[in-house]
Design a protein around this motif. Structure first.
Motif, PDB file in Angstrom:
ATOM      1  N   ASP A 184       2.021  10.205  -8.823  1.00 59.94           N
ATOM      2  CA  ASP A 184       2.618  11.488  -9.199  1.00 59.94           C
ATOM      3  C   ASP A 184       2.587  12.505  -8.064  1.00 59.94           C
ATOM      4  O   ASP A 184       3.459  13.377  -7.978  1.00 59.94           O
ATOM      5  N   TRP A 185       1.585  12.413  -7.196  1.00 65.23           N
ATOM      6  CA  TRP A 185       1.448  13.412  -6.142  1.00 65.23           C
ATOM      7  C   TRP A 185       2.438  13.219  -4.994  1.00 65.23           C
ATOM      8  O   TRP A 185       2.655  14.139  -4.186  1.00 65.23           O
ATOM      9  N   PHE A 186       3.055  12.055  -4.888  1.00 67.00           N
ATOM     10  CA  PHE A 186       3.902  11.780  -3.721  1.00 67.00           C
ATOM     11  C   PHE A 186       5.125  12.700  -3.706  1.00 67.00           C
ATOM     12  O   PHE A 186       5.837  12.841  -4.695  1.00 67.00           O
ATOM     13  N   ASP A 187       5.367  13.314  -2.554  1.00 68.43           N
ATOM     14  CA  ASP A 187       6.516  14.190  -2.366  1.00 68.43           C
ATOM     15  C   ASP A 187       6.989  14.053  -0.924  1.00 68.43           C
ATOM     16  O   ASP A 187       6.297  14.488   0.006  1.00 68.43           O
ATOM     17  N   PRO A 188       8.152  13.439  -0.702  1.00 71.17           N
ATOM     18  CA  PRO A 188       8.612  13.251   0.681  1.00 71.17           C
ATOM     19  C   PRO A 188       8.837  14.562   1.425  1.00 71.17           C
ATOM     20  O   PRO A 188       8.863  14.569   2.658  1.00 71.17           O
ATOM     21  N   THR A 199       1.251  14.982   4.135  1.00 75.97           N
ATOM     22  CA  THR A 199       0.402  15.886   3.373  1.00 75.97           C
ATOM     23  C   THR A 199       0.327  15.431   1.924  1.00 75.97           C
ATOM     24  O   THR A 199       1.149  14.652   1.450  1.00 75.97           O
ATOM     25  N   LYS A 200      -0.666  15.942   1.233  1.00 79.76           N
ATOM     26  CA  LYS A 200      -0.882  15.588  -0.170  1.00 79.76           C
ATOM     27  C   LYS A 200      -1.305  16.838  -0.927  1.00 79.76           C
ATOM     28  O   LYS A 200      -2.088  17.649  -0.410  1.00 79.76           O
ATOM     29  N   VAL A 201      -0.787  16.997  -2.150  1.00 74.94           N
ATOM     30  CA  VAL A 201      -1.127  18.149  -2.968  1.00 74.94           C
ATOM     31  C   VAL A 201      -1.934  17.695  -4.180  1.00 74.94           C
ATOM     32  O   VAL A 201      -1.494  16.835  -4.939  1.00 74.94           O
ATOM     33  N   ASP A 241       0.834  -1.207   0.000  1.00 79.57           N
ATOM     34  CA  ASP A 241       0.000   0.000   0.000  1.00 79.57           C
ATOM     35  C   ASP A 241       0.871   1.261   0.000  1.00 79.57           C
ATOM     36  O   ASP A 241       0.587   2.224  -0.707  1.00 79.57           O
ATOM     37  N   LEU A 242       1.928   1.241   0.806  1.00 81.14           N
ATOM     38  CA  LEU A 242       2.843   2.382   0.859  1.00 81.14           C
ATOM     39  C   LEU A 242       3.548   2.559  -0.484  1.00 81.14           C
ATOM     40  O   LEU A 242       3.660   3.682  -0.995  1.00 81.14           O
ATOM     41  N   ASP A 243       4.015   1.459  -1.067  1.00 81.13           N
ATOM     42  CA  ASP A 243       4.677   1.527  -2.374  1.00 81.13           C
ATOM     43  C   ASP A 243       3.746   2.085  -3.442  1.00 81.13           C
ATOM     44  O   ASP A 243       4.162   2.876  -4.299  1.00 81.13           O
ATOM     45  N   ASP A 244       2.471   1.673  -3.408  1.00 76.15           N
ATOM     46  CA  ASP A 244       1.492   2.190  -4.368  1.00 76.15           C
ATOM     47  C   ASP A 244       1.425   3.708  -4.299  1.00 76.15           C
ATOM     48  O   ASP A 244       1.396   4.399  -5.328  1.00 76.15           O
TER      49      ASP A 244
END
Length: 311
Positions: free
Chosen positions: A209-213, A233-235, A201-204
């Motif tokens: 595209d939205w993932f930003d550490p 957070t998520k953008v 689930d984390l890898d998905d």
């Protein structure tokens, strides 16, 4: 694995599948996009959309309702039955151009059959048609999930104040995965959707595209580096919306203001990204959390409802 089920009226074909082909997944995603444009809300959650691709998922079934002559997709439902305690949970959608023809009821009855009449169903946005369908299927409302929003300008919230001995840094993929999954499971042991997240689930999500550490904040003990909380957070760039995606606090670190400080840190990050609005989801009966967020300026924007069978 495929199974066909007879439906109340002709003109429909139902396929219940353990896995979708790439073409089937693409057709479902196109249907969901059309429905979201029409309804103003996604009919299937982020988790459900992620489960359309990537092969078989334990406990997940896909129901495709189609025209037997043309093959056109009329509706879709997803059933997830991996929880050992709770009844299987479902989400469903009907093509906006094909509504009012009994397709929603056909999908609902198929879900009841697949689940052995032990079922929970989400009605995202709480639309009147969804409420009516739940009533027709003999289901009752038992959970209310609120989407709250607030403007990010001006960001009139206090500076984050962290407990003594706690520092904040950002998530490092591949390094922090296991520790984060452990704290997430402990923090949300009472929450079947969030608390059961796996490495897959984390890898998905990290592949999206939205993932930003840079927007994934970890709170850890200065002495030893033990992870005690986080704010992911998520953008949503297209909507110009920032989301308090998930805030979690380890059980032993709760009650000291850590959650409020992490929330403030995330909101400041989203504001710095130039986003005008922030959103979050919270259960209506979580009075303590609702109170915290309302004090931070959030108000109710939309409501998702979950219905269940009585059996």
């Amino acid at each position: 694995m495929t199974s066909d089920a007879s439906l109340p009226t002709p003109g429909r074909r139902l396929d219940a599948l353990d896995v979708l082909t790439e073409d089937q997944a693409a057709n479902v995603l196109a249907l969901l996009s059309d429905a979201a444009a029409s309804d103003g809300v996604q009919a299937v959650s982020e988790q459900g959309r992620l489960q359309l691709r990537g092969g078989r998922r334990e406990g997940v079934r896909h129901l495709l309702l189609s025209d037997p002559d043309t093959g056109a997709l009329l509706g879709y439902a997803q059933l997830e039955g991996g929880d050992p305690v709770e009844a299987p949970a479902a989400e469903l959608v009907v093509d906006p151009e094909q509504r009012g023809k009994g397709h929603g009821r056909a999908l609902g009855e198929a879900l009841l059959k697949e689940s052995g009449r032990r079922l929970r169903v989400w009605a995202h946005g709480g639309k009147p048609a969804a409420r009516h369908l739940a009533q027709v299927l003999g289901m009752t409302m038992f959970r209310e999930l609120r989407q709250l929003r607030r403007p990010l300008s001006p960001l009139d919230i206090p500076e984050p104040a962290y407990p003594a001995g706690v520092r904040v840094r950002t998530f490092v993929p591949g390094q922090d995965d296991a520790a984060w999954l452990a704290v997430n499971a402990a923090a949300f042991a009472h929450h079947p959707e969030q608390g059961s997240m796996t490495q897959r689930d984390l890898d998905d999500r990290m592949a999206e595209d939205w993932f930003d550490p840079k927007g994934f904040f970890l709170a850890e003990r200065e002495d030893g580096g033990e992870l005690v909380g986080f704010h992911w957070t998520k953008v949503h760039r297209a909507e110009q919306l920032g989301e308090v995606y998930v805030v979690g606090i380890a059980p032993g670190a709760q009650g000291g203001g850590l959650g409020k400080a992490l929330t403030a840190t995330g909101l400041r990050h989203l504001a710095a990204e130039g986003l005008p609005t922030a959103s979050l989801y919270v259960d209506a009966d979580n009075i303590a959390a609702v109170t915290v967020y309302e004090r931070l300026g959030f108000t109710t924007y939309e409501t998702d409802l979950m219905y269940r069978t009585e059996s």
